[in-house]
Design an enzyme around this catalytic site. Sequence first.
Site, PDB file in Angstrom:
ATOM      1  N   ARG A  18      30.295 -79.431  84.662  1.00 25.64           N
ATOM      2  CA  ARG A  18      30.918 -78.750  85.800  1.00 25.64           C
ATOM      3  C   ARG A  18      30.047 -78.781  87.043  1.00 25.64           C
ATOM      4  NH1 ARG A  18      32.953 -73.843  82.256  1.00 25.64           N
ATOM      5  NH2 ARG A  18      30.780 -73.426  82.581  1.00 25.64           N
ATOM      6  N   GLU A  78      21.869 -69.051  71.832  1.00 20.61           N
ATOM      7  CA  GLU A  78      21.996 -67.840  71.031  1.00 20.61           C
ATOM      8  C   GLU A  78      21.601 -68.111  69.575  1.00 20.61           C
ATOM      9  OE1 GLU A  78      25.300 -64.366  70.098  1.00 20.61           O
ATOM     10  OE2 GLU A  78      25.792 -66.005  71.454  1.00 20.61           O
TER      11      GLU A  78
END
Length: 175
Positions: free
Chosen positions: A62, A99
């Site tokens: 993006r 994570e």
Amino acid sequence: MSEQKIYEKLIRTFPDYPKKGINFIDWMPVLGSPEALQVLTEDLANLVKGRHFTKLAALETRGYLIGLPLAKLLGLGFVPIRKKGKLPGPCMRQEYALEYGTDAIEIQEDAITSSDSVLVVDDLLATGGTMGAANKMIARKTNDIVDLFFIELEDLKGSKSLEYPYFSLIKMKEK
């Protein structure tokens, strides 16, 4: 209160995407509007007006979508920052924590030199992990780095993990 920009009207949020508890900020409709994309590109350029850069590096994928038109507008060479294993030839790699586990990004070894001043672009500043990794990698060649984001999710405090000056066009709350 100032009038809302054409691109701000096109931003939408999808709750619980891609998983429960995450609000996905979707600005893809901006790409479908030539006028909105033009205004967005000009507004991003104005954030760094008066600064000198020789290269614009953008994060896959993006970041490319706003980085390429911005590089063209600013007259800068474009350096893609890609996920590991996607670029040919000798590359610099930087791992960063996720994570659960790690990931890595790369740039071609000769894409940036010690004389370059680099504007690093991504669409969204959340936790700052990916941009932090990009900055560490680029800093092996030059410390003349400025980060630029379209949207900053302020409550995630990603700016605290950045070591270089940064600008963000829109500041939003994630929740």
